[in-house]
Scaffold this motif. Structure first.
Motif, PDB file in Angstrom:
ATOM      1  N   MET A 151      -3.040   0.116   8.645  1.00  0.00           N
ATOM      2  CA  MET A 151      -3.057   1.204   7.667  1.00  0.00           C
ATOM      3  C   MET A 151      -3.433   2.534   8.310  1.00  0.00           C
ATOM      4  SD  MET A 151      -1.986   0.180   4.776  1.00  0.00           S
ATOM      5  CE  MET A 151      -0.868  -0.851   5.703  1.00  0.00           C
ATOM      6  N   PHE A 152      -4.377   2.531   9.237  1.00  0.00           N
ATOM      7  CA  PHE A 152      -4.763   3.779   9.897  1.00  0.00           C
ATOM      8  C   PHE A 152      -3.554   4.362  10.625  1.00  0.00           C
ATOM      9  CE2 PHE A 152      -8.888   2.825   8.561  1.00  0.00           C
ATOM     10  CZ  PHE A 152      -9.771   3.835   8.910  1.00  0.00           C
ATOM     11  N   GLY A 153      -2.788   3.501  11.284  1.00  0.00           N
ATOM     12  CA  GLY A 153      -1.571   3.962  11.954  1.00  0.00           C
ATOM     13  C   GLY A 153      -0.536   4.475  10.968  1.00  0.00           C
ATOM     14  N   LYS A 154      -0.316   3.717   9.885  1.00  0.00           N
ATOM     15  CA  LYS A 154       0.654   4.138   8.867  1.00  0.00           C
ATOM     16  C   LYS A 154       0.250   5.459   8.211  1.00  0.00           C
ATOM     17  CE  LYS A 154       3.078   0.178   7.050  1.00  0.00           C
ATOM     18  NZ  LYS A 154       3.394  -0.577   5.847  1.00  0.00           N
ATOM     19  N   PHE A 155      -1.042   5.648   8.053  1.00  0.00           N
ATOM     20  CA  PHE A 155      -1.544   6.870   7.415  1.00  0.00           C
ATOM     21  C   PHE A 155      -1.567   8.041   8.386  1.00  0.00           C
ATOM     22  CE2 PHE A 155      -3.931   5.702   3.333  1.00  0.00           C
ATOM     23  CZ  PHE A 155      -3.128   4.597   3.086  1.00  0.00           C
ATOM     24  N   GLY A 156      -1.297   7.770   9.677  1.00  0.00           N
ATOM     25  CA  GLY A 156      -1.218   8.848  10.657  1.00  0.00           C
ATOM     26  C   GLY A 156      -2.505   9.145  11.397  1.00  0.00           C
ATOM     27  N   TYR A 157      -3.376   8.139  11.545  1.00  0.00           N
ATOM     28  CA  TYR A 157      -4.660   8.347  12.219  1.00  0.00           C
ATOM     29  C   TYR A 157      -4.857   7.313  13.324  1.00  0.00           C
ATOM     30  CZ  TYR A 157      -5.637  11.413   8.329  1.00  0.00           C
ATOM     31  OH  TYR A 157      -5.560  12.437   7.421  1.00  0.00           O
ATOM     32  N   LYS A 158      -5.568   7.722  14.367  1.00  0.00           N
ATOM     33  CA  LYS A 158      -5.898   6.825  15.475  1.00  0.00           C
ATOM     34  C   LYS A 158      -6.859   5.742  14.995  1.00  0.00           C
ATOM     35  CE  LYS A 158      -5.609  10.674  18.683  1.00  0.00           C
ATOM     36  NZ  LYS A 158      -6.380  11.603  19.512  1.00  0.00           N
ATOM     37  N   GLU A 159      -6.724   4.560  15.599  1.00  0.00           N
ATOM     38  CA  GLU A 159      -7.606   3.438  15.253  1.00  0.00           C
ATOM     39  C   GLU A 159      -9.071   3.760  15.505  1.00  0.00           C
ATOM     40  OE1 GLU A 159      -6.564  -0.234  17.138  1.00  0.00           O
ATOM     41  OE2 GLU A 159      -4.478  -0.090  16.503  1.00  0.00           O
ATOM     42  N   ARG A 199      -5.961  10.731   1.938  1.00  0.00           N
ATOM     43  CA  ARG A 199      -5.738   9.669   2.941  1.00  0.00           C
ATOM     44  C   ARG A 199      -7.054   9.244   3.568  1.00  0.00           C
ATOM     45  NH1 ARG A 199      -2.153  11.989   7.024  1.00  0.00           N
ATOM     46  NH2 ARG A 199      -2.249  13.911   5.847  1.00  0.00           N
ATOM     47  N   VAL A 200      -7.885  10.216   3.935  1.00  0.00           N
ATOM     48  CA  VAL A 200      -9.168   9.895   4.569  1.00  0.00           C
ATOM     49  C   VAL A 200     -10.087   9.172   3.580  1.00  0.00           C
ATOM     50  CG1 VAL A 200     -11.249  10.877   5.621  1.00  0.00           C
ATOM     51  CG2 VAL A 200      -8.997  11.728   6.289  1.00  0.00           C
ATOM     52  N   ALA A 201     -10.096   9.596   2.333  1.00  0.00           N
ATOM     53  CA  ALA A 201     -10.931   8.924   1.325  1.00  0.00           C
ATOM     54  C   ALA A 201     -10.500   7.483   1.141  1.00  0.00           C
ATOM     55  CB  ALA A 201     -10.863   9.676  -0.008  1.00  0.00           C
ATOM     56  N   LEU A 202      -9.202   7.233   1.110  1.00  0.00           N
ATOM     57  CA  LEU A 202      -8.720   5.860   0.960  1.00  0.00           C
ATOM     58  C   LEU A 202      -9.046   5.033   2.198  1.00  0.00           C
ATOM     59  CD1 LEU A 202      -7.307   3.654  -0.594  1.00  0.00           C
ATOM     60  CD2 LEU A 202      -5.105   4.605   0.127  1.00  0.00           C
ATOM     61  N   LEU A 203      -8.856   5.600   3.373  1.00  0.00           N
ATOM     62  CA  LEU A 203      -9.206   4.877   4.605  1.00  0.00           C
ATOM     63  C   LEU A 203     -10.700   4.568   4.642  1.00  0.00           C
ATOM     64  CD1 LEU A 203      -6.950   6.794   7.157  1.00  0.00           C
ATOM     65  CD2 LEU A 203      -6.595   4.481   6.258  1.00  0.00           C
ATOM     66  N   TYR A 204     -11.512   5.505   4.192  1.00  0.00           N
ATOM     67  CA  TYR A 204     -12.957   5.275   4.130  1.00  0.00           C
ATOM     68  C   TYR A 204     -13.266   4.119   3.178  1.00  0.00           C
ATOM     69  CZ  TYR A 204     -17.947   6.107   3.528  1.00  0.00           C
ATOM     70  OH  TYR A 204     -19.317   5.947   3.478  1.00  0.00           O
ATOM     71  N   ASP A 205     -12.578   4.081   2.052  1.00  0.00           N
ATOM     72  CA  ASP A 205     -12.787   2.971   1.114  1.00  0.00           C
ATOM     73  C   ASP A 205     -12.248   1.656   1.671  1.00  0.00           C
ATOM     74  OD1 ASP A 205     -14.201   4.466  -0.705  1.00  0.00           O
ATOM     75  OD2 ASP A 205     -12.483   4.835  -2.027  1.00  0.00           O
ATOM     76  N   PRO A 224       0.804  -1.225   0.000  1.00  0.00           N
ATOM     77  CA  PRO A 224       0.000   0.000   0.000  1.00  0.00           C
ATOM     78  C   PRO A 224       0.833   1.270   0.000  1.00  0.00           C
ATOM     79  CG  PRO A 224      -0.877  -1.583   1.550  1.00  0.00           C
ATOM     80  CD  PRO A 224       0.439  -2.126   1.079  1.00  0.00           C
ATOM     81  N   GLU A 225       0.398   2.243  -0.796  1.00  0.00           N
ATOM     82  CA  GLU A 225       1.038   3.548  -0.873  1.00  0.00           C
ATOM     83  C   GLU A 225       0.181   4.563  -0.130  1.00  0.00           C
ATOM     84  OE1 GLU A 225       2.386   4.865  -4.699  1.00  0.00           O
ATOM     85  OE2 GLU A 225       2.651   2.796  -5.373  1.00  0.00           O
ATOM     86  N   ILE A 226       0.844   5.450   0.579  1.00  0.00           N
ATOM     87  CA  ILE A 226       0.145   6.447   1.389  1.00  0.00           C
ATOM     88  C   ILE A 226       0.075   7.765   0.632  1.00  0.00           C
ATOM     89  CG2 ILE A 226       0.143   7.707   3.572  1.00  0.00           C
ATOM     90  CD1 ILE A 226       1.857   5.341   4.688  1.00  0.00           C
ATOM     91  N   PRO A 227      -1.154   8.211   0.315  1.00  0.00           N
ATOM     92  CA  PRO A 227      -1.281   9.518  -0.342  1.00  0.00           C
ATOM     93  C   PRO A 227      -0.881  10.630   0.624  1.00  0.00           C
ATOM     94  CG  PRO A 227      -3.425   8.402  -0.179  1.00  0.00           C
ATOM     95  CD  PRO A 227      -2.421   7.552   0.514  1.00  0.00           C
ATOM     96  N   ASP A 228      -0.463  11.753   0.092  1.00  0.00           N
ATOM     97  CA  ASP A 228       0.002  12.849   0.930  1.00  0.00           C
ATOM     98  C   ASP A 228      -1.123  13.724   1.484  1.00  0.00           C
ATOM     99  OD1 ASP A 228       1.982  14.382   2.241  1.00  0.00           O
ATOM    100  OD2 ASP A 228       1.903  15.853   0.622  1.00  0.00           O
ATOM    101  N   PRO A 229      -2.010  14.254   0.655  1.00  0.00           N
ATOM    102  CA  PRO A 229      -3.028  15.171   1.207  1.00  0.00           C
ATOM    103  C   PRO A 229      -4.009  14.462   2.153  1.00  0.00           C
ATOM    104  CG  PRO A 229      -2.932  15.322  -1.199  1.00  0.00           C
ATOM    105  CD  PRO A 229      -2.109  14.138  -0.789  1.00  0.00           C
ATOM    106  N   HIS A 230      -4.381  15.179   3.203  1.00  0.00           N
ATOM    107  CA  HIS A 230      -5.323  14.672   4.207  1.00  0.00           C
ATOM    108  C   HIS A 230      -6.586  14.109   3.560  1.00  0.00           C
ATOM    109  CE1 HIS A 230      -7.919  14.612   7.757  1.00  0.00           C
ATOM    110  NE2 HIS A 230      -8.719  15.496   7.192  1.00  0.00           N
ATOM    111  N   HIS A 231      -7.188  14.847   2.622  1.00  0.00           N
ATOM    112  CA  HIS A 231      -8.460  14.399   2.042  1.00  0.00           C
ATOM    113  C   HIS A 231      -8.293  13.093   1.258  1.00  0.00           C
ATOM    114  CE1 HIS A 231      -6.847  16.607  -1.449  1.00  0.00           C
ATOM    115  NE2 HIS A 231      -7.661  15.879  -2.183  1.00  0.00           N
TER     116      HIS A 231
END
Length: 146
Positions: A101-109, A73-79, A64-71
């Motif tokens: 992935m949530f941790g890698k993307f910089g978000y709390k579980e 990252r959140v869209a991918l996590l939502y998907d 998995p690749e981590i997108p840079d912009p917040h929106h």
């Protein structure tokens, strides 16, 4: 001829779908409902059927690749959450993949629970999604953690 920005957007869309395939394959089997979800996302991004097929065939090679912009990252996590719920069975391997992935993307579980609830409710319009994006910002981890 495709321009630079069109190429970048196509690359983003393909990476988005590749990331979802990685989750779908996390339990060792891509269920038909998950395939349907992948095709739905691919069609939403206007990918050609042969592009979707090629991405599905790469499932064992995907990191998995981590997108840079917040929106993004959140869209991918939502998907990711939508993919996890596509077959109406949340496998532990899928949940573990999401946690990682949530941790890698910089978000709390805990954002997973918010996204599960949002997925069940559905997002009706862009205004609702924008509000959710703002709220998701509250779930960011300190940069040192990711």
């Amino acid at each position: 001829m495709i321009g630079f920005f069109e190429y970048q957007y196509l690359k983003f869309k393909k990476n988005h779908l590749r990331n979802l395939v990685a989750l779908a394959a996390a339990d060792g089997h891509i269920h038909q409902d998950e395939l349907d979800y992948l095709h739905k996302i691919g069609e939403k991004y206007q990918l050609k059927p042969q592009q979707i097929k090629a991405i599905l065939q790469q499932q064992g090679e995907i990191e998995p690749e981590i997108p840079d912009p917040h929106h993004q990252r959140v869209a991918l996590l939502y998907d990711f959450v939508g993919m996890m719920m596509a077959d109406n069975v949340i496998e532990e391997t899928e949940m573990e993949f999401c946690r990682k992935m949530f941790g890698k993307f910089g978000y709390k579980e805990s954002l997973i629970d918010e996204m599960i609830a949002l997925n069940r409710r559905g997002v009706d319009d862009s205004e609702e999604w924008e509000l959710f994006l703002e709220r998701a910002d509250e779930f960011k981890l300190a940069k040192a953690n990711w």
